[in-house]
Write a protein that holds these residues in place. Structure first.
Motif, PDB file in Angstrom:
ATOM      1  N   LYS A 221       0.856  -1.180   0.000  1.00 32.75           N
ATOM      2  CA  LYS A 221       0.000   0.000   0.000  1.00 32.75           C
ATOM      3  C   LYS A 221       0.892   1.230   0.000  1.00 32.75           C
ATOM      4  CE  LYS A 221      -3.873   0.489   0.421  1.00 32.75           C
ATOM      5  NZ  LYS A 221      -4.910   0.742  -0.607  1.00 32.75           N
ATOM      6  N   LYS A 222       0.716   2.072  -0.979  1.00 32.72           N
ATOM      7  CA  LYS A 222       1.565   3.246  -1.157  1.00 32.72           C
ATOM      8  C   LYS A 222       1.511   4.165   0.059  1.00 32.72           C
ATOM      9  CE  LYS A 222       2.421   7.124  -4.289  1.00 32.72           C
ATOM     10  NZ  LYS A 222       1.979   7.818  -5.541  1.00 32.72           N
ATOM     11  N   GLY A 223       2.683   4.492   0.611  1.00 29.63           N
ATOM     12  CA  GLY A 223       2.795   5.453   1.703  1.00 29.63           C
ATOM     13  C   GLY A 223       2.405   4.939   3.071  1.00 29.63           C
ATOM     14  N   VAL A 224       1.932   3.699   3.160  1.00 32.72           N
ATOM     15  CA  VAL A 224       1.469   3.171   4.447  1.00 32.72           C
ATOM     16  C   VAL A 224       2.629   2.636   5.283  1.00 32.72           C
ATOM     17  CG1 VAL A 224       0.016   1.415   5.551  1.00 32.72           C
ATOM     18  CG2 VAL A 224      -0.825   2.662   3.554  1.00 32.72           C
ATOM     19  N   TYR A 225       3.572   1.989   4.644  1.00 36.56           N
ATOM     20  CA  TYR A 225       4.695   1.371   5.362  1.00 36.56           C
ATOM     21  C   TYR A 225       6.044   2.014   5.002  1.00 36.56           C
ATOM     22  CZ  TYR A 225       0.999  -2.163   5.414  1.00 36.56           C
ATOM     23  OH  TYR A 225      -0.197  -2.813   5.540  1.00 36.56           O
ATOM     24  N   HIS A 226       6.237   2.274   3.740  1.00 40.23           N
ATOM     25  CA  HIS A 226       7.512   2.801   3.241  1.00 40.23           C
ATOM     26  C   HIS A 226       7.273   4.118   2.524  1.00 40.23           C
ATOM     27  CE1 HIS A 226      11.450   2.912   1.280  1.00 40.23           C
ATOM     28  NE2 HIS A 226      10.810   3.123   0.130  1.00 40.23           N
TER      29      HIS A 226
END
Length: 464
Positions: A221-226
């Motif tokens: 998920k974009k921007g959620v973890y990295h």
């Protein structure tokens, strides 16, 4: 992951295991004037500054799962070979390097560091040293066995102020330490949230499977973890406690000679969930009598004062009243040591400066102005390398790789510090007070806590 990707990943794992399995691997002997040949795992974010701090040596290779994230380091060191997978880098560059920096998310620290150590490479690893208690104990043992030089990236260790505070407490100026209160303004990243639904396309220049490493597979998920936001997730980070305590409790733990705690419990907290650490928490550690010292309580508090959705937990006002009197308000982070004869307070994240008050005195004063502090001799070596905390922490490690003194935050101490801090994370997740057997890494009253002491890694990722 496709079958081809799995075969490739498994082959790299086998190669890394073979490289790391040589029991005779020993560090190359270096003279002071030699260049340390460094490979850097993690070249963006904090990794970027770690690479730069080693920049006067020879940066042989850079590794990062995110090509875009590593762009500045690649531009800064164009002669360094670039890899997406650290296992491939170790396989191809193992004979060309002396040392490795590890600046990945917490969950990958130990697998990278252990492989490097077994290859006979010196290791500089970011804090917290590991994500689990078992990994910390393992790296400490491994570093000693292979005779490599190690350092953890809690850069306050390089400051004169921290070492001076340790000397003052060891000299008995404030008497035996009875209580320690440490608080942090973290998290400054998302916590107290659940795993989102759905999946986003993985960018072409980002290797999601390698980023996950030993953690369980989950959708991207974009921007959620990295980048950066991984710190609050149970699978990847260690929350505010793991992120900041290696800095803020560094000085108190050294000064009070705490050893292992006998119990740890989550005292208060905001809403809990199975995916991320809570937005605020208070954790109590009890250290039994040791070496003629009394039982000591250590209280940890975290929570971001700027987060309007929660009131951060902090020490009771009567505990910090003199701090407020001196500074007009209690700082958003700090470390307070309460001894039988007085107290010491460090108002920053790194323990680099402190104020002191004896019980018969009305006000806290700067340590340099207190007569009792002036009378304490210097007993600890000082880091005389130039610059701020970074790069002094790195330069101390580099000098040790060339035959200099042992770094102050070597894995022998750093692993212990990390172990104890991570017990707070375990107590938080176990949901009950833990009776702790330190030497055996065992919660004697909570067998269910074992799953948090030693993680089951996703294949083919494993400790070397």
């Amino acid at each position: 992951m496709t079958r081809r990707q799995f075969i490739y990943s498994s082959a790299l794992a086998a190669g890394a295991t073979a490289l790391a399995g040589c029991a005779t691997a020993k560090p190359r002997t270096l003279a002071k004037e030699d260049k340390l040949r460094v490979a850097c795992v993690g070249a963006g974010g904090k990794g970027e500054s770690d690479v730069e701090c080693c920049g006067k040596e020879e940066i042989v290779a850079l590794c990062d799962v995110d090509e875009h994230h590593a762009a500045k380091s690649r531009q800064r060191f164009p002669n360094a070979k670039f890899y997406f997978d650290w296992r491939e880098m170790f396989e191809k560059e193992g004979k060309n390097i002396d040392a490795v920096t590890v600046s990945t998310p917490d969950h990958c620290h130990a697998i990278v560091a252990s492989a490097a150590i077994k290859m006979g490479k010196h290791v500089y690893c970011q804090k917290p040293l590991t994500q689990t208690v078992y990994e910390a104990r393992y790296l400490s043992k491994l570093a000693k066995e292979y005779g490599v030089v190690t350092q953890m990236g809690n850069q306050g260790s390089s400051s004169d102020g921290l070492r001076r505070a340790v000397e003052v407490v060891h000299a008995g100026v404030i008497g035996p330490v009875k209580q320690i209160h440490v608080w942090s303004n973290r998290p400054i990243w998302p916590q107290g949230i659940r795993q989102p639904e759905g999946e986003d396309p993985v960018p072409a220049d980002f290797k999601w499977d390698s980023w996950l490493g030993p953690a369980p597979m989950r959708p991207f998920k974009k921007g959620v973890y990295h980048p950066f936001n991984w710190r609050g997730w149970y699978d990847f980070g260690t929350g505010a406690l793991g992120d900041m305590a290696c800095h803020t409790v560094n000085m108190p733990f050294r000064a009070a000679k705490l050893g292992y705690p006998s119990s740890i419990e989550l005292v208060d907290h905001s809403e809990l969930n199975p995916d991320t650490y809570p937005k605020t928490a208070k954790i109590r550690f009890v250290f039994p009598e040791r070496e003629g010292l009394p039982e000591t309580e250590f209280f940890w508090y975290d929570g971001n004062p700027r987060d309007e959705s929660v009131k951060p937990l902090r020490p009771d006002p009567e505990i910090t009243h003199d701090i407020k009197d001196m500074m007009d308000s209690v700082p958003s982070s700090g470390a307070l040591l309460i001894g039988e004869k007085g107290r010491i307070f460090s108002p920053d994240d790194y323990g680099t400066r402190f104020v002191i008050r004896m019980n018969d005195e009305k006000e806290l004063v700067n340590s340099s102005e207190h007569e009792a502090v002036k009378a304490v001799p210097i007993t600890l070596p000082r880091n005389t390398h130039p610059g701020d905390m970074d790069p002094k922490q790195h330069l101390e490690w580099i000098a040790a790789c060339k035959g200099g003194p042992t770094p102050y935050s070597n894995f022998g101490f750093a692993a212990y510090l990390t172990e104890v801090i991570l017990l707070g994370c375990i107590a938080l997740r176990a949901g009950k007070k833990l009776e702790w057997d330190g030497p055996n890494m065992l919660a004697t009253n909570a067998p269910e806590a074992a799953q948090f002491v030693k993680r089951v890694n996703r294949k083919p990722w494993h400790l070397a």
